[in-house]
Design an enzyme around this catalytic site. Structure first.
Site, PDB file in Angstrom:
ATOM      1  N   ASP A   1     -10.374 -27.522   8.367  1.00 39.04           N
ATOM      2  CA  ASP A   1     -10.418 -29.128   8.085  1.00 39.04           C
ATOM      3  C   ASP A   1     -10.365 -29.098   6.572  1.00 39.04           C
ATOM      4  O   ASP A   1     -10.453 -28.467   5.697  1.00 39.04           O
ATOM      5  CB  ASP A   1     -11.647 -29.606   8.842  1.00 39.04           C
TER       6      ASP A   1
ATOM      7  N   SER B   1     -15.298 -34.449   5.130  1.00 42.67           N
ATOM      8  CA  SER B   1     -14.994 -33.243   6.073  1.00 42.67           C
ATOM      9  C   SER B   1     -13.584 -33.689   6.746  1.00 42.67           C
ATOM     10  O   SER B   1     -12.371 -33.670   6.206  1.00 42.67           O
ATOM     11  CB  SER B   1     -15.778 -33.349   7.221  1.00 42.67           C
TER      12      SER B   1
ATOM     13  N   ASP C   1     -12.681 -29.825   4.454  1.00 42.35           N
ATOM     14  CA  ASP C   1     -13.545 -29.002   3.299  1.00 42.35           C
ATOM     15  C   ASP C   1     -13.745 -27.436   3.658  1.00 42.35           C
ATOM     16  O   ASP C   1     -14.678 -27.095   3.136  1.00 42.35           O
ATOM     17  CB  ASP C   1     -14.944 -29.990   3.041  1.00 42.35           C
TER      18      ASP C   1
ATOM     19  N   ASP D   1     -14.990 -25.965   6.224  1.00 42.76           N
ATOM     20  CA  ASP D   1     -16.346 -25.573   6.826  1.00 42.76           C
ATOM     21  C   ASP D   1     -16.047 -25.545   8.559  1.00 42.76           C
ATOM     22  O   ASP D   1     -17.193 -25.266   9.302  1.00 42.76           O
ATOM     23  CB  ASP D   1     -17.502 -26.595   6.566  1.00 42.76           C
TER      24      ASP D   1
END
EC number: 5.4.2.10
Length: 450
Positions: free
Chosen positions: A243, A102, A245, A247
């Site tokens: 960010d 992440s 990834d 999400d």
């Protein structure tokens, strides 16, 4: 029961250091594959990743594990986490995997698992996987003629692009908007600018040159300074920071000011309530969301349901109580009409829809409430359980009594790092700062003594 591998968002750690080693990644593939190898159909797994250097290593290890367990592996390459969740369902797979840490630096990596319905696994299922990881997995290997096949799947990015575009209301176009977007040198570096451009916006992109080691490095939602500068430089109407990834999302308004997840949830809740799209007459957030958000919603007859930290717990509460908006202050925004997990790009599109429909500036649309003073500090720990110490518990009780109804106190261990997080908020900033500093001192003294 304390878990050895899984935290609040899957398994995470420094790459090539236990538990984030290729050996464990392969074993997770075998264990998870074994649990989801149910029924007589041909079993399948989708595996996506972000742009970290270690992603290739872990991807290969997980492919080996799942195919050894008898599952066919569809390899997606760099792609956002919400796309993996979506594709797990649309490709009718038994399980989905996202290899990502992440917002963490490139040295870290992680493994997130999704069930066939596209939702993150429950605590119980993760416990089952952990139980298998402690056993001899040779007995779980598929027979030689049942070993799975692995292949890279083309066209999956286009599927997600079209999905994201469909979440923008049909009566809205992004024509006339100049949008600066920071892709954090991460998983959305191709798809996010494409979505915005295809919807009509003028797009200025930064953080779209990943090299394996620059993911989240001085860019993205946890480091928005570069985006603030770019918004000012090109006179953008809005800045969007994702960010690693994709999400989570943070917005920068036309003046360069940061808009966090709490404000974004307020915008979406109010907009969806007006269009009668909002379900549950409120939203779901975590204990870390600002008291100002709660007051804003209450003034408009909407509720704020709070959960423990972690978007998976937000989603669980949304599913149990029929909410369709939830999220975290950090920018995880979950819109269950459109997906099963946080999706930074889709959330940003809802904000853009509100901006276009009202004809107002981003700063006017997104400043829905005045946050109460909130202070969050971390204490790094190397072991022990300082929150179980009598002195610490007394200090916490005293602080809660002092705040009473004029504020809130949240003290919790991080689910992803060796930290104790101390957060206090209330109308009196000086009081909040004093309380947090005193608690930090008490916890630090106990930690040092231990």
């Amino acid at each position: 029961m304390k878990r050895r591998y899984f935290g609040t968002d899957g398994i995470r750690g420094q790459s090539n250091v236990f538990p984030m080693t290729p050996d464990l990644a392969m074993r997770v593939g075998i264990a998870a594959g074994t649990i989801f190898r149910r029924g007589n159909h041909r079993h399948r797994v989708v595996i996506g990743k972000d742009t970290r250097l270690s992603g290739y290593m872990l991807e290969n290890a997980m492919v080996a594990g799942f195919t050894a367990a008898g599952l066919d592996a569809f390899i997606l390459g760099p792609i956002p986490t919400p796309a993996v969740a979506m594709l797990t369902r649309s490709l009718r797979c038994d399980i989905g995997v996202m290899i990502s840490a992440s917002h963490n630096p490139y040295e870290d990596n992680g493994i997130k698992l999704f069930g066939p319905d596209g939702y993150k696994l429950s605590d119980d299922l993760e416990a089952e996987i952990e139980d298998l990881l402690e056993k001899d997995l040779n007995a779980q290997l598929a027979k030689s003629d049942d070993i799975g096949r692995a292949k890279r799947v083309d066209g999956v990015h286009d599927r997600y692009i079209e999905h994201a575009k469909r979440t923008l209301p049909r009566d809205v176009t992004l024509q006339g908007l100049r949008i600066a977007i920071d892709c954090a040198n991460g998983a959305a570096y191709k798809v996010a600018p494409a979505v915005l451009w295809e919807l009509g916006a003028e797009v200025v992109t930064i953080g779209n040159e990943p090299n394996g080691t620059n993911i989240n490095l001085n860019c993205g939602s946890t480091s928005p300074v570069a985006l603030q500068k770019k918004v000012d430089e090109v006179r953008a109407d809005i800045g969007i920071a994702l960010d690693g990834d994709a999400d989570r999302v943070i917005i920068v308004d036309e003046n360069g000011s940061i808009v966090d997840g709490d404000q974004l949830m307020a915008v979406i809740a109010e907009s969806w309530a007006e269009s009668q799209q909002l379900r549950g007459n409120g939203i779901v957030a975590t204990v870390m969301s600002n008291l100002g958000l709660e007051r804003f919603l209450d003034d408009r007859g909407m509720a704020l349901a709070r959960t423990r930290v972690g978007d998976r717990y937000v989603v669980e509460h949304m599913r149990q109580h029929n909410y369709n908006v939830g999220g975290e202050q950090s920018g995880h925004i979950v819109l269950s009409d459109y997906g099963t997990t946080g999706d930074g790009l889709v959330a940003a599109l809802q904000i853009l829809a509100a901006v276009k429909r009202t004809g107002r500036t981003v700063s006017e649309v997104c400043r829905r409430f005045e946050p109460v003073p909130q202070l969050l500090r971390n204490v790094r720990i190397s072991g022990g359980k300082p929150l179980e110490d009598i002195q610490v518990q007394k200090a916490i009780a005293d602080a809660e009594a002092e705040l009473a109804k004029n504020g809130r106190l949240v003290i919790r261990p991080s689910g992803t790092e060796p930290l104790i997080r101390v957060m206090a908020e209330g109308d009196d900033r000086a009081q909040i700062e004093r309380i947090v500093n005193e608690l930090i001192g008490t916890i630090s003294n106990v930690r040092t003594a231990a």
